[in-house]
Design a protein around this motif. Sequence first.
Motif, PDB file in Angstrom:
ATOM      1  N   THR A 157       0.921  -1.105  -0.015  1.00  0.00           N
ATOM      2  CA  THR A 157       0.018   0.092   0.162  1.00  0.00           C
ATOM      3  C   THR A 157       0.835   1.268   0.022  1.00  0.00           C
ATOM      4  OG1 THR A 157      -1.661  -1.187   1.315  1.00  0.00           O
ATOM      5  CG2 THR A 157      -1.803   1.067   1.371  1.00  0.00           C
ATOM      6  N   TRP A 158       1.855   1.208   0.654  1.00  0.00           N
ATOM      7  CA  TRP A 158       2.945   2.434   0.865  1.00  0.00           C
ATOM      8  C   TRP A 158       3.554   2.457  -0.278  1.00  0.00           C
ATOM      9  CZ3 TRP A 158       5.461   5.749   4.219  1.00  0.00           C
ATOM     10  CH2 TRP A 158       6.749   5.819   4.151  1.00  0.00           C
ATOM     11  N   PHE A 159       4.141   1.812  -1.161  1.00  0.00           N
ATOM     12  CA  PHE A 159       5.064   1.935  -2.038  1.00  0.00           C
ATOM     13  C   PHE A 159       4.500   3.004  -3.419  1.00  0.00           C
ATOM     14  CE2 PHE A 159       7.395   1.067  -5.871  1.00  0.00           C
ATOM     15  CZ  PHE A 159       8.721   1.408  -5.610  1.00  0.00           C
ATOM     16  N   PRO A 160       3.314   2.316  -3.695  1.00  0.00           N
ATOM     17  CA  PRO A 160       2.789   3.331  -4.993  1.00  0.00           C
ATOM     18  C   PRO A 160       2.647   4.773  -4.455  1.00  0.00           C
ATOM     19  CG  PRO A 160       1.593   1.063  -4.733  1.00  0.00           C
ATOM     20  CD  PRO A 160       2.478   1.458  -3.307  1.00  0.00           C
ATOM     21  N   LEU A 161       2.484   4.960  -3.169  1.00  0.00           N
ATOM     22  CA  LEU A 161       2.244   6.389  -2.816  1.00  0.00           C
ATOM     23  C   LEU A 161       3.315   7.209  -2.640  1.00  0.00           C
ATOM     24  CD1 LEU A 161      -0.602   5.645  -0.071  1.00  0.00           C
ATOM     25  CD2 LEU A 161      -0.901   6.727  -2.390  1.00  0.00           C
ATOM     26  N   THR A 162       4.690   6.429  -2.329  1.00  0.00           N
ATOM     27  CA  THR A 162       5.816   7.151  -1.926  1.00  0.00           C
ATOM     28  C   THR A 162       6.991   6.680  -2.887  1.00  0.00           C
ATOM     29  OG1 THR A 162       6.708   5.133  -0.530  1.00  0.00           O
ATOM     30  CG2 THR A 162       5.118   7.047   0.518  1.00  0.00           C
ATOM     31  N   GLY A 163       6.928   5.653  -3.633  1.00  0.00           N
ATOM     32  CA  GLY A 163       8.136   5.093  -4.396  1.00  0.00           C
ATOM     33  C   GLY A 163       9.192   4.996  -3.547  1.00  0.00           C
ATOM     34  N   ARG A 164       9.083   4.555  -2.167  1.00  0.00           N
ATOM     35  CA  ARG A 164      10.135   4.250  -1.226  1.00  0.00           C
ATOM     36  C   ARG A 164      10.157   2.917  -0.672  1.00  0.00           C
ATOM     37  NH1 ARG A 164       8.876   9.488   0.595  1.00  0.00           N
ATOM     38  NH2 ARG A 164       8.587   8.605   2.778  1.00  0.00           N
ATOM     39  N   TRP A 165      11.095   2.401  -0.209  1.00  0.00           N
ATOM     40  CA  TRP A 165      11.061   1.198   0.670  1.00  0.00           C
ATOM     41  C   TRP A 165      10.801   1.616   2.016  1.00  0.00           C
ATOM     42  CZ3 TRP A 165      11.478  -3.837   0.270  1.00  0.00           C
ATOM     43  CH2 TRP A 165      12.086  -4.495   1.281  1.00  0.00           C
ATOM     44  N   LEU A 166       9.826   0.441   2.631  1.00  0.00           N
ATOM     45  CA  LEU A 166       9.491   0.849   3.847  1.00  0.00           C
ATOM     46  C   LEU A 166       9.887  -0.582   4.686  1.00  0.00           C
ATOM     47  CD1 LEU A 166       7.617   2.350   5.930  1.00  0.00           C
ATOM     48  CD2 LEU A 166       5.713   0.665   5.439  1.00  0.00           C
ATOM     49  N   GLY A 167      10.947  -0.530   5.784  1.00  0.00           N
ATOM     50  CA  GLY A 167      11.367  -1.685   6.439  1.00  0.00           C
ATOM     51  C   GLY A 167      10.298  -2.317   7.357  1.00  0.00           C
TER      52      GLY A 167
END
Length: 219
Positions: A157-167
Motif C-alpha cells: 500500500t505504501w510503495f505506490p504512494l511514496t516510491g520508497r522502501w519501507l522496512g
Amino acid sequence: MNPLAGVLPASVVTVVRFDDDAAEPLHPDEEPAVAQAVATRRAEFTTGRACARAALAGLGAPAASVPVGEKRSPVWPDGVVGSITHTKGFRGAAVAWSAAVRSVGVDAEQHDVLPEGVLEAVSSPEERAVLAALAAQRPDVHWDRLLFSAKESVYKTWFPLTGRWLGFEEAVLTPGADGTFHARLLVPGPVVDGTERTAFTGRWTVSDGFVLTAIALEA
C-alpha cells in the motif's frame, strides 16, 4: 470461493485462483520479468498476471498488460491501482479505480508457523508481546504469519504512494482478534488528499489453509 473479496470493500475487484494454467500467455512487456525464471516462478507469475487482467476486466478497465516496474511492483493502467499476491496454491489480484481508492495492498501466505528466526527479524519486542496475548485468546491463528503478511500488505500500500522502501521495523503492526489490523508508521507518511497518512488499517482472514491480509486506502 474468493476470500480476498471478504477483506476488501466493494469498490475493489478481486480475482483468485488456486492452480496454474500454463496455456495462458504473458504479454510481451511482462515476459522479461520471468525470462530466466524457473518453471514454478514462471507459473505463479503468469497466473498472477492472468488474475490481474481478469480483475481489470471486472472493473471495466482495459485488460492491459501489467509489467514489472520499480522494485518489482506491478505497473497498472492509468487511473487504476492494484496489488498482486501469490503463495503455494494461491494466486490473487485486487484492482480499483484510483478516484475511489488511492492505494491497495494484498498478501496471501501459508497459514503456518514462520520459519525459525523470521519473526525476530520482522517484529519488535512490543509487537511480539501483542502476538503472545492474542495467541492465548485465539490459539487457532498463527499470529506470527499473520503479522508478516500484514506488513507485506502495508508495504504494498505504501510503495505506490511514496516510491520508497519501507522496512519491517518502520511500522508497528497491531492485529486484532476481530479480523482487523492497524499499522502505525514510524517514518513520515505519504500525503494523500492533502493529509499525511501516519497509519494504515486493514483486514485479515484465515481460509482453507491461507492467511490473507488487505488494505484499501479509500479516497
